[in-house]
Scaffold this active site. Structure first.
Site, short mmCIF file in Angstrom:
data_model
loop_
_atom_site.label_atom_id
_atom_site.label_comp_id
_atom_site.label_asym_id
_atom_site.label_seq_id
_atom_site.Cartn_x
_atom_site.Cartn_y
_atom_site.Cartn_z
N ASP A 1 38.76 30.00 42.07
CA ASP A 1 38.61 31.64 42.61
C ASP A 1 37.46 32.11 41.92
O ASP A 1 37.44 32.78 41.06
CB ASP A 1 40.06 32.29 42.46
CG ASP A 1 40.25 33.64 43.06
OD1 ASP A 1 39.94 33.34 44.19
OD2 ASP A 1 40.86 34.36 42.64
N CYS B 1 39.30 29.92 37.03
CA CYS B 1 38.67 31.42 36.86
C CYS B 1 40.03 32.31 37.09
O CYS B 1 40.27 32.80 38.13
CB CYS B 1 37.88 31.62 37.81
SG CYS B 1 36.48 30.42 38.13
N ALA B 2 40.90 32.40 36.21
CA ALA B 2 42.31 32.61 36.45
C ALA B 2 42.70 34.46 36.05
O ALA B 2 43.55 34.73 36.54
CB ALA B 2 43.18 31.83 35.58
N GLU C 1 40.21 31.13 31.41
CA GLU C 1 39.34 32.31 31.75
C GLU C 1 38.14 32.25 30.68
O GLU C 1 38.58 32.44 29.42
CB GLU C 1 40.21 33.86 31.57
CG GLU C 1 39.32 35.05 31.69
CD GLU C 1 38.32 35.04 32.78
OE1 GLU C 1 38.91 34.70 33.94
OE2 GLU C 1 37.42 35.45 32.59
N PRO D 1 42.92 38.21 36.46
CA PRO D 1 43.93 38.61 35.24
C PRO D 1 45.28 37.63 35.62
O PRO D 1 46.36 37.94 34.81
CB PRO D 1 44.24 39.99 35.81
CG PRO D 1 43.98 40.13 37.23
CD PRO D 1 42.78 39.15 37.48
N GLY D 2 45.28 36.78 36.74
CA GLY D 2 46.37 36.03 36.51
C GLY D 2 47.41 35.83 37.95
O GLY D 2 48.30 35.31 38.07
N CYS E 1 36.39 36.34 47.33
CA CYS E 1 36.79 37.52 48.26
C CYS E 1 35.41 38.15 48.75
O CYS E 1 35.30 39.41 48.81
CB CYS E 1 37.47 38.81 47.46
SG CYS E 1 36.75 39.27 45.78
N1 SAM Z 1 41.73 34.17 40.10
C1 SAM Z 1 42.14 35.72 39.59
C2 SAM Z 1 43.55 36.15 40.05
O1 SAM Z 1 43.68 35.56 41.14
O2 SAM Z 1 43.98 37.23 39.45
C3 SAM Z 1 41.07 36.43 39.95
C4 SAM Z 1 39.65 35.70 39.41
S1 SAM Z 1 38.25 36.80 39.68
C5 SAM Z 1 37.92 36.28 41.22
C6 SAM Z 1 37.07 35.76 39.00
C7 SAM Z 1 37.00 35.50 37.56
O3 SAM Z 1 36.26 34.46 37.05
C8 SAM Z 1 36.96 36.50 36.74
O4 SAM Z 1 38.16 36.82 35.83
C9 SAM Z 1 35.89 36.35 35.85
O5 SAM Z 1 35.98 36.77 34.44
C10 SAM Z 1 35.54 35.03 35.89
N2 SAM Z 1 34.10 34.54 35.58
C11 SAM Z 1 33.05 35.16 35.63
N3 SAM Z 1 31.90 34.44 35.53
C12 SAM Z 1 32.38 33.32 35.29
C13 SAM Z 1 31.69 31.91 34.97
N4 SAM Z 1 30.54 31.76 34.88
N5 SAM Z 1 32.47 30.84 35.05
C14 SAM Z 1 33.82 31.03 35.26
N6 SAM Z 1 34.56 31.93 35.45
C15 SAM Z 1 33.96 33.23 35.36
#
Ligand code: SAM
Length: 455
Positions: free
Chosen positions: A179, A111-112, A135, A114-115, A232
Site C-alpha cells: 500500500d 507499508c503498514a 513500517e 497506521p494499520g 490512494c
Molecule cells: N497501509 C496503511 C494503512 O492501511 O493504514 C497506510 C500506508 S500509507 C499509504 C504508506 C506508508 O508507507 C506510510 O506509513 C509511510 O510511512 C510508508 N513509507 C514511506 N516511505 C516509505 C518507503 N520508502 N518505503 C516503505 N514505506 C514507506
C-alpha cells in the site's frame, strides 16, 4: 473547491475514456465527509452505532450517519472497530475472490502504518495465518504496534524495517501487500493539504519510489504468491503504469476480480500489458479515491536455506500462561526481556528465522513482566482475545470507563465486584485494561502513552 483541484490532474484524468470530470468536480465541491468503520469480528459482532449501513464489498464494514467523537468511545480504545476509509475495505472482497480468506497464509504488509489494512488482513486471513506488519518510519511503527495490540490477535509480527531488508527472506511470503506511499490525490476531499502539496513533480517522485519499494521487496514473495498493489492516488503513473512496469520487469500475471457492477468500482486496463486494476472514484462509490491491482508471481522464486535453528532454552512458566490465557495447546510461551509472550506454535520456528533478519517490535502477545514469582499483566494482555474470560473483572459505566481511559483516579465503590488484586475494567463486556484493587483505593494501570488527553 473544484477551482482548487490541480489543473494538470484534471487534464490527465480527462484523457481517460469515460471520465466524468463534471461529477468529479461536483463531488469535491460538495466536500462531504464520509465516515466508515470496520468491526473486529473477534470482539464485536454487531455495529454499535445507530442507523449504520453496510459497505457492499466488506461484510464487517459500515458507513455511519455522522462522525462521532471516537476518542470518547471506550469501544474504540478497546479495538472493537477500526475507523477506516471504505474503498480500502475492498481488500476483504479480494481475499475472498482469490481464496485466501481463513487460509494458512504467510502475509507481509510492507507499508503498514497506521494499520488499517493490517487489521483487515488479520481478520480475513484468519487465525491460522501469520502476518508480518512492517513500517519503515520508527514513530509510525509505534502507532502501528498500538493498533495491532488493540486488535488483540497473537498471529502478527510487527517490524520496523526498510523494504530492502525483505530481500533476505526470498520466497517466504504467500501474500504481499504494498500500500505504497503516494501523491494522495484520492484524499483531496478529506485533506486540503494534499491539494496544496500536489504537483506533477511529486507524482514522478512517488512513482520512482514505488518502483524502488517493489524492486526491493518482490523477491520475498513465493512462486504463485499474490501481490496486492494499492495507492490512494488517481495518477496513472502511480497505478496502471506501475503495474505495467512490474509485468515488464518481473514475471507476474494480472488477476481479474469479479464484483457486483452496482458497486460503482471502475475496472481499468494498463496501457502496455492490459493488466486489470480497480479504481474508486468518490463520484461513483461511497468512499475516497483508491486504486488496487492483484498480480500473481509466475517466476520460479528461489528461497532461503530454511535450516533448523537450535531452540533456545525456554523457561517461560507454563502454569502462569494457563492461569491468565486460554491458549495452551496451539500457542507457545517464550521469554523476552523479562516478559512472557505467547505466539502461535505453528510459526514458532519461523519466528526464529524472522528474528535473524528483521527488527521486530512486537511478536505475538506480550502477557506482562514475570518477576519470578508473579506476573505483572500488561495492557496487551487485557486487549488480547486469548485472555481468560473468568479473571476478576468489573463492568463499569461509560463515565467510569472514560475516567479510566483518562488515567484519572477511580472510586473504590465503583469496583465492588472485586475484593483485591488485579481486576479487568470492562465496558459492554469488553476489556479496557487493568486496575489494582486495594482495601480503600483503586490504582489505575491504563498506559499513560495512550490515555485520553484534553477531552
Ligand atoms: N497501509 C496503511 C494503512 O492501511 O493504514 C497506510 C500506508 S500509507 C499509504 C504508506 C506508508 O508507507 C506510510 O506509513 C509511510 O510511512 C510508508 N513509507 C514511506 N516511505 C516509505 C518507503 N520508502 N518505503 C516503505 N514505506 C514507506
Amino acid at each position: 473547491m473544484s477551482n482548487f483541484l490541480p489543473n494538470e490532474l484534471i487534464k490527465r484524468l480527462n484523457e481517460q475514456e469515460g471520465f466524468d470530470s463534471e461529477a468529479f468536480n461536483t463531488i469535491h465541491e460538495q466536500g462531504d465527509k464520509i465516515t466508515s468503520v470496520r468491526l473486529n469480528p473477534l470482539k464485536q459482532t454487531t455495529i454499535p452505532f445507530e442507523n449504520a449501513s453496510p459497505v457492499p464489498w466488506c461484510d464487517t464494514g459500515y458507513y455511519l450517519t455522522h462522525r462521532p467523537v471516537f476518542t470518547l468511545d471506550p469501544l474504540y480504545h478497546a479495538g472493537c472497530y477500526y475507523v477506516q476509509e471504505a474503498s480500502s475495505m475492498f481488500i476483504a472482497h479480494i481475499l475472498k475472490e482469490i481464496g485466501l480468506e481463513n487460509s494458512v497464509t504467510r502475509a507481509l504488509d510492507l507499508c503498514a502504518a497506521p494499520g488499517g489494512k493490517s487489521t483487515l488482513l488479520t481478520s480475513y486471513l484468519g487465525s491460522e495465518s501469520l502476518l508480518v506488519s512492517n513500517e519503515v518510519i520508527k514513530s509510525r511503527a509505534n502507532i502501528l504496534t498500538g493498533n495491532i495490540v488493540h486488535w488483540g490477535v497473537s498471529n502478527v509480527v510487527v517490524t520496523n524495517n526498510d523494504p530492502s531488508t525483505f530481500k533476505r527472506l526470498p520466497g517466504y511470503f504467500d501474500l504481499l501487500l504494498v500500500d505504497a506511499p503516494c501523491s494522495g490525490s484520492g484524499m483531496f476531499r478529506r485533506d486540503q493539504e494534499t491539494i496544496d502539496e500536489w504537483s506533477l513533480a511529486n507524482v514522478k517522485l512517488c512513482s520512482d519510489r514505488q518502483k524502488r519499494i517493489l524492486a526491493e521487496s518482490l523477491s520475498a514473495l513465493a512462486t504463485d504468491g499474490y501481490l496486492l498493489y494499492s495507492t490512494c492516488s488517481y495518477s496513472r503513473e502511480e497505478n496502471e503504469d506501475i503495474v505495467d512496469w512490474i509485468q515488464t520487469t518481473f514475471s507476474f500475471e494480472s488477476i481479474r476480480i469479479t464484483f457486483d457492477s452496482d458497486w460503482g468500482i471502475e475496472e481499468t486496463r494498463s496501457a502496455e500489458h492490459q493488466a486489470f486494476g480497480y479504481r474508486f472514484y468518490p463520484h461513483k462509490v461511497k468512499g475516497e479515491g483508491f486504486y488496487i491491482a492483484v498480480l500473481r508471481k509466475k517466476e520460479d522464486q528461489s528461497t532461503f536455506n530454511k535450516k533448523k535453528i537450535k531452540t533456545e532454552k525456554n523457561d517461560a512458566p507454563l502454569r502462569v500462561v494457563a492461569d491468565w490465557t486460554n491458549q495452551q495447546a496451539d500457542h507457545v510461551p517464550f521469554m523476552h526481556s523479562g516478559h512472557i509472550h505467547i505466539f502461535p506454535k505453528r510459526y514458532e520456528e519461523e519466528l526464529r528465522w524472522l528474528q535473524q533478519v528483521l527488527y521486530i517490535k512486537q511478536a505475538g502477545t506480550d502477557m506482562g513482566k514475570w518477576t519470578g514469582t508473579e506476573l505483572l499483566p500488561s495492557h496487551d494482555l487485557a486487549c488480547s482475545i486469548h485472555i481468560r474470560s473468568d479473571l476478576p473483572a468489573q463492568e463499569v459505566t461509560e463515565d467510569v470507563a472514560r475516567q479510566f481511559l483518562r488515567k484519572r483516579s477511580l472510586a473504590r465503590e465503583d469496583f465492588e465486584a472485586v475484593n483485591s488484586g488485579w481486576c479487568l475494567v470492562r465496558y459492554h463486556g469488553i476489556n479496557l485494561g487493568w486496575v489494582k484493587v486495594l482495601a480503600n483505593r483503586i490504582n489505575n494501570y491504563y498506559p499513560k502513552e495512550v490515555r485520553i488527553m484534553n477531552l
